[in-house]
Design a protein around this motif. Structure first.
Motif, short mmCIF file in Angstrom:
data_model
loop_
_atom_site.label_atom_id
_atom_site.label_comp_id
_atom_site.label_asym_id
_atom_site.label_seq_id
_atom_site.Cartn_x
_atom_site.Cartn_y
_atom_site.Cartn_z
N ALA A 213 -25.03 -24.30 6.29
CA ALA A 213 -25.52 -25.71 6.04
C ALA A 213 -26.67 -25.96 4.96
O ALA A 213 -26.71 -26.82 4.44
N ALA A 214 -27.60 -24.95 5.20
CA ALA A 214 -28.71 -25.00 3.93
C ALA A 214 -28.00 -24.90 2.54
O ALA A 214 -28.16 -25.77 1.67
N GLY A 215 -26.96 -24.22 2.70
CA GLY A 215 -26.21 -24.01 1.37
C GLY A 215 -25.56 -25.25 0.82
O GLY A 215 -25.31 -25.72 -0.25
N VAL A 216 -24.93 -25.88 1.88
CA VAL A 216 -24.10 -26.95 1.88
C VAL A 216 -25.02 -28.21 1.19
O VAL A 216 -24.49 -29.18 0.65
N ALA A 217 -26.59 -28.09 1.63
CA ALA A 217 -27.25 -29.19 1.34
C ALA A 217 -27.84 -29.01 -0.17
O ALA A 217 -28.06 -29.82 -0.97
N VAL A 218 -28.27 -27.57 -0.57
CA VAL A 218 -28.85 -27.28 -1.75
C VAL A 218 -27.84 -27.29 -2.83
O VAL A 218 -28.30 -27.88 -3.90
N GLY A 219 -26.56 -26.91 -2.67
CA GLY A 219 -25.55 -26.88 -3.69
C GLY A 219 -25.41 -28.21 -4.32
O GLY A 219 -25.66 -28.45 -5.52
N PRO A 220 -25.05 -29.27 -3.68
CA PRO A 220 -24.82 -30.41 -4.42
C PRO A 220 -26.14 -31.25 -4.77
O PRO A 220 -26.16 -31.89 -5.69
N LEU A 221 -27.45 -30.91 -4.01
CA LEU A 221 -28.67 -31.50 -4.70
C LEU A 221 -28.92 -30.93 -6.08
O LEU A 221 -29.05 -31.70 -7.06
N LEU A 222 -28.50 -29.46 -6.21
CA LEU A 222 -28.76 -29.00 -7.56
C LEU A 222 -27.75 -29.67 -8.49
O LEU A 222 -27.91 -29.95 -9.79
N GLY A 223 -26.55 -29.66 -8.07
CA GLY A 223 -25.37 -30.23 -8.87
C GLY A 223 -25.66 -31.65 -9.28
O GLY A 223 -25.46 -32.09 -10.53
N TYR A 224 -26.36 -32.42 -8.35
CA TYR A 224 -26.80 -33.89 -8.80
C TYR A 224 -27.72 -33.67 -9.87
O TYR A 224 -27.59 -34.65 -10.92
N ILE A 225 -28.81 -33.06 -9.71
CA ILE A 225 -30.06 -32.77 -10.65
C ILE A 225 -29.38 -32.60 -12.04
O ILE A 225 -29.73 -33.12 -13.14
N LEU A 226 -28.41 -31.62 -12.02
CA LEU A 226 -28.06 -30.98 -13.42
C LEU A 226 -27.08 -31.91 -14.09
O LEU A 226 -27.26 -32.05 -15.34
N SER A 227 -26.26 -32.47 -13.19
CA SER A 227 -25.19 -33.71 -13.83
C SER A 227 -25.71 -34.91 -14.42
O SER A 227 -25.02 -35.08 -15.29
N ARG A 228 -27.05 -35.23 -13.66
CA ARG A 228 -27.56 -36.30 -14.24
C ARG A 228 -28.54 -36.09 -15.20
O ARG A 228 -28.75 -36.88 -15.97
N GLY A 229 -29.08 -34.78 -15.15
CA GLY A 229 -30.12 -34.66 -16.17
C GLY A 229 -29.62 -33.86 -17.41
O GLY A 229 -28.90 -34.80 -18.31
N PRO A 230 -29.66 -32.62 -17.80
CA PRO A 230 -29.17 -32.21 -18.80
C PRO A 230 -27.64 -32.18 -18.98
O PRO A 230 -27.16 -32.12 -20.20
N GLY A 231 -26.76 -32.55 -17.96
CA GLY A 231 -25.57 -32.25 -18.02
C GLY A 231 -24.82 -30.77 -17.66
O GLY A 231 -25.77 -29.85 -17.77
N LEU A 232 -23.78 -30.65 -17.42
CA LEU A 232 -23.14 -29.34 -17.29
C LEU A 232 -21.92 -29.12 -18.35
O LEU A 232 -21.55 -30.11 -19.04
N PRO A 233 -21.70 -27.70 -18.64
CA PRO A 233 -20.81 -27.41 -19.60
C PRO A 233 -19.36 -28.56 -19.45
O PRO A 233 -18.87 -28.70 -18.30
N HIS A 234 -18.94 -29.10 -20.47
CA HIS A 234 -17.91 -29.99 -20.40
C HIS A 234 -17.66 -30.90 -19.58
O HIS A 234 -16.73 -31.51 -19.03
#
Length: 138
Positions: free
Chosen positions: A77-98
């Motif tokens: 459950a902690a991973g289910v919470a942290v994973g998308p939080l990190l993905g949100y920050i990275l995808s909206r901030g610097p972006g992700l490859p491609h």
């Protein structure tokens, strides 16, 4: 100690596990909706695969919490919470490859809902995971 006082903690733990399971399932539903359905896969492919993995792990975590395998359930459950939080920050901030479609898109309604659900799940799961590790219970 009265009979009711002895039963109260077990009921409290059941409510916490149920809340965690429901939050995990909410994360899965939000991501299924965001990707366009269960059979859809987002582009780029690695993002689509990450969505599917998240959704599957969220359902597994919910099931583990409901059947009483709390240590592994809270860990997932902690991973289910942290994973998308990190993905949100990275995808909206610097972006992700491609994947630069969401750079700067911090106020997307479904994304904000996802952040709220994941934040609540993180606040619930981490203390209960730590407690389960200290109590050495499974």
């Amino acid at each position: 100690m009265s009979h009711h006082a002895a039963r109260r903690p077990a009921a409290t733990w059941w409510v916490a596990r149920l809340a965690g399971a429901l939050l995990c399932l909410a994360v899965a539903v939000i991501h299924v909706k965001d990707q366009g359905g269960v059979t859809a896969t987002r582009d780029p492919h690695y993002i689509g695969v990450a969505y599917h993995v998240l959704e599957i792990v969220a359902v597994i975590a919910a099931a583990l919490l409901l059947v009483g395998l709390v240590r592994l359930g809270w860990l997932l459950a902690a991973g289910v919470a942290v994973g998308p939080l990190l993905g949100y920050i990275l995808s909206r901030g610097p972006g992700l490859p491609h994947y630069s479609d969401d750079i700067g898109n911090w106020t997307e309604p479904l994304g904000l809902l996802s952040l709220a659900v994941e934040g609540a799940l993180l606040l619930l799961s981490v203390p209960l995971l730590v407690r389960s590790l200290r109590r050495r219970t499974y």
